[in-house]
Design an enzyme around this catalytic site. Sequence first.
Site, PDB file in Angstrom:
ATOM      1  N   CYS A  72     -18.269   3.291  -3.916  1.00  0.00           N
ATOM      2  CA  CYS A  72     -18.012   2.327  -3.430  1.00  0.00           C
ATOM      3  C   CYS A  72     -18.528   1.276  -4.458  1.00  0.00           C
ATOM      4  O   CYS A  72     -19.469   0.850  -4.332  1.00  0.00           O
ATOM      5  CB  CYS A  72     -18.344   1.524  -1.411  1.00  0.00           C
ATOM      6  SG  CYS A  72     -18.148   0.123  -1.133  1.00  0.00           S
ATOM      7  N   CYS A  75     -20.015  -1.850  -2.806  1.00  0.00           N
ATOM      8  CA  CYS A  75     -21.090  -1.503  -2.599  1.00  0.00           C
ATOM      9  C   CYS A  75     -22.550  -2.429  -3.429  1.00  0.00           C
ATOM     10  O   CYS A  75     -23.117  -2.639  -3.510  1.00  0.00           O
ATOM     11  CB  CYS A  75     -21.005  -0.247  -1.678  1.00  0.00           C
ATOM     12  SG  CYS A  75     -20.925  -0.058  -0.078  1.00  0.00           S
TER      13      CYS A  75
END
Length: 185
Positions: A72, A75
């Site tokens: 991600c 993230c």
Amino acid sequence: MSENTSSGVGVNGLRNLVIALVAIALSVTLVLGLQTSANSESLEAQAQNSTPLEVAVSNGKPTLMEFYANWCTSCQAMAGDMATLKQEYGNDINFVMLNVDNTKWLPEVLRYQVDGIPHFVFLDQDGSAIASTIGEQPLSIFQKNLTALINNNPLPYANSQGITSQLKNANPIIEGNQDNPRDHG
């Protein structure tokens, strides 16, 4: 006469300039590539050092639970800010990280309706979910939310959504079930 052009730059000089520019471009590419992998490793290190969920819901401290994945980009982009928050608030708040690609956390993914990551759930001292945010959030927003969480006040920036990464269908069949609970079609 030497290999000079009309502008006074020799062929060797031009070749050296091209080599220098290529070296600079490769260096920049290498540095950017290392930063991305460092953030990914940082996520793993943070996850390894996070509070286990079963401890967090029973130790009487409020909790910030992060649903993430190593792939991600949002993230990864927030990894540095999350490390800063853990240093700043780690004595007063549990930081829990749950990797959505680990089927162990499927019940929590379903319970907290995780359909984009990063997905953050704020739990009070009793382990009850009181708010959530989805996507990249500025450090200052998290600081205000965590300060409110510690003081048992309403979170000023809860239930908001920023930039997210869509969940990948990394585990298409879970425990023999042909339907994947992450499919929202």
